[in-house]
Scaffold this motif. Structure first.
Motif, short mmCIF file in Angstrom:
data_model
loop_
_atom_site.label_atom_id
_atom_site.label_comp_id
_atom_site.label_asym_id
_atom_site.label_seq_id
_atom_site.Cartn_x
_atom_site.Cartn_y
_atom_site.Cartn_z
N GLU A 443 0.83 -1.21 0.00
CA GLU A 443 0.00 0.00 0.00
C GLU A 443 0.85 1.26 0.00
OE1 GLU A 443 -4.03 1.60 2.28
OE2 GLU A 443 -2.85 -0.06 3.12
N SER A 444 2.08 1.16 0.51
CA SER A 444 2.96 2.33 0.57
C SER A 444 3.33 2.87 -0.81
CB SER A 444 4.25 1.97 1.32
OG SER A 444 4.91 0.88 0.68
N SER A 445 3.35 1.99 -1.82
CA SER A 445 3.72 2.43 -3.17
C SER A 445 2.55 2.38 -4.15
CB SER A 445 4.87 1.58 -3.71
OG SER A 445 4.51 0.21 -3.74
N SER A 447 -1.60 2.71 -4.05
CA SER A 447 -2.83 2.95 -3.30
C SER A 447 -3.94 2.02 -3.79
CB SER A 447 -3.27 4.40 -3.47
OG SER A 447 -3.64 4.64 -4.83
N ASP A 448 -5.01 1.95 -3.00
CA ASP A 448 -6.19 1.18 -3.42
C ASP A 448 -6.69 1.66 -4.77
OD1 ASP A 448 -5.95 -0.02 -0.99
OD2 ASP A 448 -7.88 0.65 -0.19
N GLU A 449 -6.69 2.97 -4.95
CA GLU A 449 -7.20 3.55 -6.19
C GLU A 449 -6.37 3.11 -7.39
OE1 GLU A 449 -8.21 7.91 -8.20
OE2 GLU A 449 -7.51 7.77 -6.12
N SER A 450 -5.04 3.14 -7.26
CA SER A 450 -4.19 2.75 -8.39
C SER A 450 -4.35 1.27 -8.73
CB SER A 450 -2.72 3.08 -8.10
OG SER A 450 -2.22 2.27 -7.04
N VAL A 451 -4.47 0.43 -7.70
CA VAL A 451 -4.67 -1.01 -7.93
C VAL A 451 -6.01 -1.25 -8.62
CG1 VAL A 451 -5.00 -3.25 -6.82
CG2 VAL A 451 -3.20 -1.71 -6.00
N LEU A 452 -7.05 -0.56 -8.15
CA LEU A 452 -8.38 -0.71 -8.74
C LEU A 452 -8.39 -0.25 -10.19
CD1 LEU A 452 -11.37 -1.43 -8.34
CD2 LEU A 452 -11.73 0.91 -7.51
N CYS A 453 -7.72 0.87 -10.47
CA CYS A 453 -7.66 1.38 -11.85
C CYS A 453 -6.98 0.39 -12.79
CB CYS A 453 -6.92 2.72 -11.89
SG CYS A 453 -7.85 4.11 -11.20
N GLU A 454 -5.89 -0.19 -12.33
CA GLU A 454 -5.18 -1.16 -13.17
C GLU A 454 -6.06 -2.38 -13.42
OE1 GLU A 454 -2.84 -0.14 -14.62
OE2 GLU A 454 -1.68 1.22 -13.38
#
Length: 586
Positions: A443-445, A447-454
């Motif tokens: 999560e430090s590198s 975020s939830d948002e970036s993972v969800l977007c990918e």
């Protein structure tokens, strides 16, 4: 070569007509007059050269030096046919009769040079090489030529149904055309499968052909490791792999953590842990408000909650994500599901209530079993055991007036199905409107948002499957043996790759220039599909006349201006249709 460079289009048409009149009046011999329908063929051929399709195939395939066309040029011709023709691989010579082959190859080529015999032998030779390496090599060259990254790879599979028995296959063959789980719902047909890898902009950069029975569960992990090893050897490191949930298991997660691979996937609902983290997220009700991740006023709004957990001993990160669009969808489907459960519950209750028990203990046991089996039901259920006495005479026939009946005690279960429990219904809706992602990314590198977007960009590869699902008419030359089908499957992957780049180049230029295409009905589109683009290219006609040693090519007067724009947006100048492929990049 006579051309009309530097002359305005309307003047060029006049010059062309006048030249025709002069030649006719002076008795100059005119030969080879033809009108071709090139479609997108010159653009596709040019993109094949940019991605080094010919060069790479020719380096890997052993071929006769005396042949008119190299195997790379034949593969390029197949790619052109697959992308341009509405019925690809059907009557190939007839298709190429409409294409100016000498323009594409810079030498006199006729459709006879692309007959079934040549195509079949070429496919046989291609089947002998390392086709996975071929596709990966061309995919990397295409990425580098377009300065695109490999930051993210999306991996998925689809099935292709085919007709035929294929009885000569051996169980030892690595590629088998046979029955398996059909993703296009044709369980009656044999099939093979295609696995693709595309990067974040949707460009195909890898692919494999799989046996019809091979499962995603076994293929996904192997594909990840193959792609990781290949691109790492080429200096491309740190790629994030987004895969289907079928590849997720305790064993694969442990392997990926050990090798420090970056993985994003849907966490399978078959794990009890998926329900547990959903319930915990709703009970604690502490969410990370993400908002919209897609453009448009109707875009879904997301919120998330991360958990660090262990899956069969391997520490991973699970992200519970809630979607307003998913909730809206589940409101309708859940109501139908709950109504169906209620009807089933009523039927089961009636069946229990019809049964009589000789002793109270047996009736109580039956009641307890029913209540326990439906303890999680969204409906209120109550029940009790009722004691009944029935009069029974000791013999058959009409009893005498003085004969006293014997009283027999029986016990029945009485059940009542009550109202829908709102709290349980709300909980079901919460579970249905959330899904769980699993990732090895901290999560430090990320975020939830970036993972969800990918993860949500996984639909980019699913869009590619829509094109490959369109009918392809395979004649006997292609169905002669499984090895030809295998080689042809890899040509399909290369065609998808080239098509994805054509679509990408045009869309990128349209976005940069803030342009739109006008479709019938004056509908405006800013992100046209590859099929829509092909329909515009289908309108193109080019006249060719041989005058002695010279060749004249000319657009007709009514050429579609939007088709010309598409050529420029693709990165080329329209002269590519008149003077050849070299030196015509816009």
């Amino acid at each position: 070569m006579i051309t009309f460079k530097g002359i305005p289009k309307f003047m060029a048409n006049i010059v062309f007509i006048k030249m025709m009149e002069v030649f006719a009046m002076s008795n100059t011999i005119l030969s080879g007059f033809r009108v071709f329908s090139p479609g997108a063929a010159p653009l596709i051929a040019s993109l094949c050269r940019i991605c080094q399709v010919q060069q790479t195939v020719d380096q890997m395939v052993q071929w006769r030096e005396t042949a008119r066309l190299t195997p790379g040029q034949i593969v390029e011709a197949l790619i052109i046919n697959i992308l341009c023709d509405r019925r690809p691989l059907w009557k190939m010579e007839q298709f190429f009769y409409e294409i100016d082959l000498s323009l594409l190859y810079g030498k006199e080529i006729t459709p006879d040079h692309l007959n079934d015999d040549i195509l079949g032998r070429c496919l046989d030779k291609i089947a002998e090489i390392d086709l996975n390496k071929l596709v990966s090599q061309i995919g990397l060259q295409a990425l580098l030529a377009h300065s695109l990254s490999l930051r993210v790879l999306h991996i998925d599979t689809t099935s292709i149904s085919v007709e035929g028995e294929y009885a000569n296959q051996s169980e030892d063959d690595k590629f088998l055309i046979d029955k398996g789980h059909s993703k296009d719902h044709r369980a009656d047909l044999k099939q093979f499968k295609i696995g693709l890898a595309s990067q974040e902009q949707g460009m195909i950069c890898g692919g494999q052909l799989l046996s019809g029975h091979e499962s995603d569960k076994s293929w996904n992990p192997q594909m990840i490791e193959d792609m990781f090893t290949f691109f790492q050897s080429k200096g491309q490191d740190g790629t994030i792999f987004v895969i289907d949930s079928a590849g997720i298991s305790g064993k694969t997660l442990a392997t990926w953590q050990e090798k420090k691979l970056k993985i994003i996937s849907r966490f399978p609902e078959t794990f009890n842990l998926a329900t547990e983290v959903k319930l915990q997220a709703w009970q604690e009700n502490i969410w990370n408000e993400i908002g919209k991740i897609a453009a448009g006023k109707d875009g879904s709004i997301y919120k998330s909650r991360s958990f660090l957990v262990e899956v069969e001993g391997t520490p991973v990160r699970l992200i519970v994500a809630h979607s307003t669009a998913l909730e809206e969808l589940k409101i309708h489907t859940l109501q139908k599901k709950v109504d169906k459960q209620g009807n089933k519950l009523e039927k089961e209750a009636k069946a229990v209530m019809k049964t009589s028990f000789a002793c109270e203990a047996d009736a109580q046991t039956a009641l307890g079993a029913f209540l326990n089996a439906h303890k999680d039901s969204p409906y209120e259920i109550s029940g009790q055991v009722i004691h009944q006495q029935k009069a029974k005479h000791g013999r058959r026939g009409r009893p005498k007036a003085s004969e006293e009946p014997e009283l027999i005690s029986t016990y029945i279960v009485h059940l009542e199905i009550g109202r829908l429990i709102q709290e349980r219904y709300d909980q079901l809706l919460q579970l249905e409107s959330t899904f769980v992602l699993v990732t090895t990314l901290p999560e430090s590198s990320h975020s939830d948002e970036s993972v969800l977007c990918e993860y949500k960009n996984q639909n980019s590869i699913e869009n590619r499957f829509r094109f490959i699902k369109q009918p392809a008419y395979l004649g006997p030359v292609y169905l002669k043996n499984p090895q030809r089908v295998k080689a042809l499957g890899y040509v399909f992957i290369l065609a998808l790759m080239i098509g994805s780049y054509l679509e990408y180049r045009i869309r990128s230029a349209m976005e940069k220039e803030n342009e739109v295409l006008i479709l019938p009905g004056k509908k405006k589109v800013s992100q046209p599909s590859l099929n829509t683009m092909m329909e515009f290219f289908d309108t193109l006609k080019v006249a060719r006349i041989r005058v002695g040693e010279n060749i004249i090519r000319q657009w007709p007067e009514n050429v579609d201006p939007q088709a010309i724009k598409l050529i420029r947006w693709a990165g080329f100048v329209p002269d590519i249709y008149l003077t050849g492929l070299s030196g015509n990049v816009a």
